[in-house]
Design a protein around this motif. Structure first.
Motif, PDB file in Angstrom:
ATOM      1  N   ILE A 221       1.314  -0.664   0.330  1.00  0.00           N
ATOM      2  CA  ILE A 221       0.169  -0.037   0.400  1.00  0.00           C
ATOM      3  C   ILE A 221       1.096   1.201   0.582  1.00  0.00           C
ATOM      4  N   MET A 222       0.469   2.047  -1.267  1.00  0.00           N
ATOM      5  CA  MET A 222       1.449   3.302  -0.868  1.00  0.00           C
ATOM      6  C   MET A 222       1.360   4.547  -0.597  1.00  0.00           C
ATOM      7  N   PHE A 223       1.944   5.408   0.239  1.00  0.00           N
ATOM      8  CA  PHE A 223       1.440   6.963   0.554  1.00  0.00           C
ATOM      9  C   PHE A 223       1.152   7.470  -0.215  1.00  0.00           C
ATOM     10  N   LEU A 224       1.089   8.296  -0.912  1.00  0.00           N
ATOM     11  CA  LEU A 224       1.735   9.831  -1.527  1.00  0.00           C
ATOM     12  C   LEU A 224       1.418  11.144  -0.698  1.00  0.00           C
ATOM     13  N   HIS A 225       2.580  11.744  -0.031  1.00  0.00           N
ATOM     14  CA  HIS A 225       2.386  12.894   0.801  1.00  0.00           C
ATOM     15  C   HIS A 225       1.313  13.724   0.506  1.00  0.00           C
ATOM     16  N   PRO A 226       0.707  13.783   1.411  1.00  0.00           N
ATOM     17  CA  PRO A 226      -0.618  15.209   1.417  1.00  0.00           C
ATOM     18  C   PRO A 226      -0.745  16.460   1.229  1.00  0.00           C
ATOM     19  N   ASP A 227       0.969  17.036   0.297  1.00  0.00           N
ATOM     20  CA  ASP A 227       0.646  17.718  -0.180  1.00  0.00           C
ATOM     21  C   ASP A 227       1.200  17.728  -1.233  1.00  0.00           C
ATOM     22  N   GLU A 228       1.220  16.548  -1.832  1.00  0.00           N
ATOM     23  CA  GLU A 228       1.234  16.228  -3.855  1.00  0.00           C
ATOM     24  C   GLU A 228       0.589  16.738  -4.374  1.00  0.00           C
ATOM     25  N   ASP A 229       1.238  17.032  -5.609  1.00  0.00           N
ATOM     26  CA  ASP A 229       0.199  18.437  -6.847  1.00  0.00           C
ATOM     27  C   ASP A 229       0.604  16.791  -7.961  1.00  0.00           C
ATOM     28  N   PHE A 230       1.819  16.364  -8.093  1.00  0.00           N
ATOM     29  CA  PHE A 230       1.513  15.657  -9.199  1.00  0.00           C
ATOM     30  C   PHE A 230       1.085  14.098  -9.167  1.00  0.00           C
ATOM     31  N   PHE A 231       0.550  13.572  -9.195  1.00  0.00           N
ATOM     32  CA  PHE A 231      -1.086  12.569  -9.379  1.00  0.00           C
ATOM     33  C   PHE A 231       0.039  11.566 -10.643  1.00  0.00           C
ATOM     34  N   PRO A 232      -0.035   9.788  -9.743  1.00  0.00           N
ATOM     35  CA  PRO A 232       0.460   9.478 -11.742  1.00  0.00           C
ATOM     36  C   PRO A 232      -1.336   9.274 -11.900  1.00  0.00           C
ATOM     37  N   CYS A 233      -0.737   8.463 -13.551  1.00  0.00           N
ATOM     38  CA  CYS A 233      -1.846   8.054 -13.470  1.00  0.00           C
ATOM     39  C   CYS A 233      -1.884   6.343 -14.339  1.00  0.00           C
ATOM     40  N   SER A 234      -2.776   6.027 -15.310  1.00  0.00           N
ATOM     41  CA  SER A 234      -2.417   4.567 -15.680  1.00  0.00           C
ATOM     42  C   SER A 234      -1.734   5.578 -17.660  1.00  0.00           C
ATOM     43  N   LEU A 293      -4.773  10.161 -10.089  1.00  0.00           N
ATOM     44  CA  LEU A 293      -5.213   8.900  -9.404  1.00  0.00           C
ATOM     45  C   LEU A 293      -6.220   7.914  -9.504  1.00  0.00           C
ATOM     46  N   GLU A 294      -7.486   8.944  -9.242  1.00  0.00           N
ATOM     47  CA  GLU A 294      -8.054   7.385 -10.109  1.00  0.00           C
ATOM     48  C   GLU A 294      -7.813   6.500 -10.746  1.00  0.00           C
ATOM     49  N   SER A 295      -7.407   6.938 -11.898  1.00  0.00           N
ATOM     50  CA  SER A 295      -6.813   4.995 -12.806  1.00  0.00           C
ATOM     51  C   SER A 295      -6.168   4.936 -13.433  1.00  0.00           C
ATOM     52  N   ALA A 296      -5.301   5.868 -12.100  1.00  0.00           N
ATOM     53  CA  ALA A 296      -3.650   4.919 -12.020  1.00  0.00           C
ATOM     54  C   ALA A 296      -3.774   3.565 -11.666  1.00  0.00           C
ATOM     55  N   ILE A 297      -2.610   2.733 -11.981  1.00  0.00           N
ATOM     56  CA  ILE A 297      -2.917   1.418 -11.902  1.00  0.00           C
ATOM     57  C   ILE A 297      -1.242   1.126 -11.913  1.00  0.00           C
ATOM     58  N   THR A 298      -0.280  -0.089 -12.091  1.00  0.00           N
ATOM     59  CA  THR A 298       0.822  -0.466 -11.553  1.00  0.00           C
ATOM     60  C   THR A 298       0.677  -1.394 -12.449  1.00  0.00           C
ATOM     61  N   TYR A 299       2.179  -1.381 -12.997  1.00  0.00           N
ATOM     62  CA  TYR A 299       2.813  -1.961 -14.505  1.00  0.00           C
ATOM     63  C   TYR A 299       3.648  -2.943 -14.009  1.00  0.00           C
ATOM     64  N   ARG A 424       2.259  10.235   5.627  1.00  0.00           N
ATOM     65  CA  ARG A 424       1.048   9.064   5.344  1.00  0.00           C
ATOM     66  C   ARG A 424       0.266  10.108   5.299  1.00  0.00           C
ATOM     67  N   SER A 425      -1.106  10.070   4.417  1.00  0.00           N
ATOM     68  CA  SER A 425      -2.122  10.642   4.075  1.00  0.00           C
ATOM     69  C   SER A 425      -2.990  10.102   3.605  1.00  0.00           C
ATOM     70  N   SER A 426      -4.465  11.226   3.441  1.00  0.00           N
ATOM     71  CA  SER A 426      -5.899   9.964   2.708  1.00  0.00           C
ATOM     72  C   SER A 426      -5.311   9.135   0.922  1.00  0.00           C
ATOM     73  N   PHE A 427      -3.859  10.048   0.265  1.00  0.00           N
ATOM     74  CA  PHE A 427      -3.419   9.665  -0.613  1.00  0.00           C
ATOM     75  C   PHE A 427      -2.999   8.476  -0.857  1.00  0.00           C
ATOM     76  N   THR A 428      -3.899   7.616  -0.591  1.00  0.00           N
ATOM     77  CA  THR A 428      -3.382   5.675  -1.126  1.00  0.00           C
ATOM     78  C   THR A 428      -3.441   5.350  -2.627  1.00  0.00           C
ATOM     79  N   TRP A 429      -2.684   4.384  -3.212  1.00  0.00           N
ATOM     80  CA  TRP A 429      -2.484   3.808  -4.347  1.00  0.00           C
ATOM     81  C   TRP A 429      -2.402   2.491  -3.542  1.00  0.00           C
ATOM     82  N   ASP A 430      -3.530   1.598  -4.325  1.00  0.00           N
ATOM     83  CA  ASP A 430      -2.966   0.393  -3.937  1.00  0.00           C
ATOM     84  C   ASP A 430      -2.688  -0.851  -4.819  1.00  0.00           C
ATOM     85  N   VAL A 431      -1.116  -0.716  -4.812  1.00  0.00           N
ATOM     86  CA  VAL A 431       0.340  -1.300  -5.535  1.00  0.00           C
ATOM     87  C   VAL A 431      -0.845  -2.752  -6.135  1.00  0.00           C
ATOM     88  N   SER A 432      -1.855  -3.595  -5.608  1.00  0.00           N
ATOM     89  CA  SER A 432      -2.066  -4.824  -6.211  1.00  0.00           C
ATOM     90  C   SER A 432      -2.961  -4.118  -7.385  1.00  0.00           C
TER      91      SER A 432
END
Length: 514
Positions: A221-234, A293-299, A424-432
């Protein structure tokens, strides 16, 4: 020969004429007076199996396995001798001094193999060991070994060993034995390591179903920074929202990229002929820069290491934009303007799985041009599963770390360097949530965009030296040189001088992690 199953998760892996088993029971036989080096031997060895040598490590927590070996019953022909043979004798390498009546002297012995065979480890024993203590292996079933982690360095030197070559096609195994010498400048090890001669990867690597289970069990489970401005995507979201393909031949006429990247040019190298960039429209470019972030998946890329006795599960993460960096100078934080900015950012982590047991062996977290290996015990874990570790992506730069903090890149003692803030923040990314993009041993078809070997972003449109001078004028003269030295060590992608290449262009795609 018994009829027990062999292969992934069965503890026994076939290598052709021999097969190997991970030792389940180790007994500590000696440790240095300061407790910094511990030595073990296998006990309760199953019938038919033989030790290759003793095991050494720096802590009670296991950081590597120890292999046992036996003949598999497969023969290479009547003209070849048996795959295993006992040593003809031992050579004493070193004997520890006894400083008080509470200490016991320990001696270290090198097995002397018969002609045509190789020794694969050393034996720690108070007295000279018997010839049935270890087995030597026929030379053509071995490959070259080299030293790796230092275990002891004082009046006597001990290193763990590993295959000289590591990568997806390298057949050498890590046996868990050690190399020792009375000199730190001794020649390369006089021992070898095992070789997976058959290299039948489907017999030792996880199946598709087993891979799916491993992802569900161990993906972080990945935590992005709470002040992150540039998020991942697919990657697909990046393409569908206006990413453009530019060519050196006609730079004024970029081309829209199809959703799967089928119209991206292939090629084996980055020749500078093509590159990707954000949409031309300012509003569209800003939307893409921010990611989704909603579209983001891991490869997921799956590859064998150590002759197919371990599986590396490389999870790749795509960000459309890498944000600006922040410099720490003691208690002062200095924003670096455009320094650190570039279009596209590929980051990754690797889960290394023990193919003997299916257990998570270690985790590699990449940060910029390098990274760090962690033992599972060094990580934080999700208390609801106990198996899935937490990882943290740094603000703007997206480098991965095991714990929250500033993760200073530079001179930590003096408090000088680039901040890689994680929290730690509410911006989480499930790597699975992943897509399997490459597993050659399973014949997985790779997506078209993975074959794009050029840069995923344009070269910078600013002078990084000019940007740096803007920072220097606010710093005391006595620390400017230190800061400049730190910047000179950074990769071009961090200083923003060029866009990053895709995953397959990284040398750790087929080789070992840096």
């Amino acid at each position: 020969m018994d009829s027990k199953p062999r292969g992934f998760g069965t503890r026994v892996i076939p290598l052709g004429e021999i097969e190997v088993l991970e030792a389940e029971h180790l007994e500590k036989i000696w440790e240095t007076s300061d407790g910094r080096a511990l030595f073990y031997k296998p006990v309760q060895v199953p019938d038919g199996f033989h030790a290759l040598g003793c095991h050494a490590r720096r802590t009670e927590v296991p950081d590597s396995l120890l292999l046992l070996v036996r003949g598999s019953g497969v023969t290479a022909g009547a003209s070849k001798p048996a795959p295993l043979a006992p040593p003809v004798d031992y050579s004493l390498v070193w004997k520890s001094p006894v400083r008080n009546e509470n200490e016991t002297a320990m001696a270290f012995w090198l097995p002397l193999p018969p002609a045509g065979y190789k020794a694969l480890g050393f034996v720690a024993s108070v007295t000279k060991p018997g010839v049935d203590e270890v087995a030597c292996v026929r030379e053509d079933l071995t490959s070259d070994a080299t030293i790796s982690n230092s275990i002891l360095a004082s009046s006597f030197y001990v290193w763990q060993t590993r295959p000289r070559e590591v990568g997806v096609t390298a057949k050498g195994l890590s046996t868990g034995t050690f190399y020792c010498s009375s000199s730190s400048s001794s020649p390369l090890p006089s021992i070898a390591t095992l070789q997976n001669v058959s290299f039948d990867l489907p017999s030792s690597m996880p199946s598709l179903q087993q891979l799916d289970a491993l992802v569900k069990r161990y993906a972080p489970i990945m935590f992005l920074h709470p002040d992150e401005d540039f998020f991942p995507c697919s990657v697909e979201w990046f393409f569908q929202n206006g990413a453009l393909l530019y060519s050196k031949q006609n730079p004024s006429a970029p081309v829209q990229i199809t959703a799967n990247g089928a119209n991206l040019p292939g090629g084996e190298t980055n020749d500078g002929s093509y590159w990707l960039d954000l949409p031309r429209d300012a509003a569209a470019a800003e939307k893409v820069r921010r990611g989704n972030l909603e579209s983001a998946i891991t490869y997921l890329h799956v590859k064998p290491v150590f002759g197919g006795t371990f599986t590396d599960m490389q999870f790749w993460f795509y960000y459309p934009f890498n944000g600006p960096a922040t410099l720490k100078v003691g208690l002062i934080n200095v924003k670096l303007g455009k320094i650190g900015e570039h279009v596209s950012d590929w980051e990754h982590l690797t889960l290394r799985v023990d193919n003997f047991t299916g257990n998570l062996s270690s985790v590699y977290l990449g940060h910029h041009s390098s990274g760090t290996w962690y033992q599972p015990s060094d990580l934080e874990f999700d208390s609801t599963t106990t198996y899935r570790p937490f990882v943290y992506a740094s603000k703007h730069g997206h480098a991965l770390y095991a714990h929250p903090g500033d993760n200073l890149q530079g001179d930590e003692e003096r408090g000088l360097g680039i901040r890689n803030d994680t929290k730690r923040s509410s911006f989480t990314w499930d790597v699975s949530k992943h897509q399997l993009i490459s597993a050659a041993y399973l014949g997985v078809e790779e997506p078209p965009w993975l074959q794009f070997m050029r840069e995923w972003g344009p070269k910078i449109q600013y002078n990084s030296r000019t940007e740096l001078e803007k920072v220097f004028k606010f710093l005391p003269k006595k620390i400017r040189r230190s800061i400049e030295d730190i910047f000179n060590r950074f990769p071009n992608e961090l200083s923003g001088e060029e866009g990053p290449t895709g995953p397959k262009q990284k040398n750790f795609w087929t080789g070992d992690e840096r």
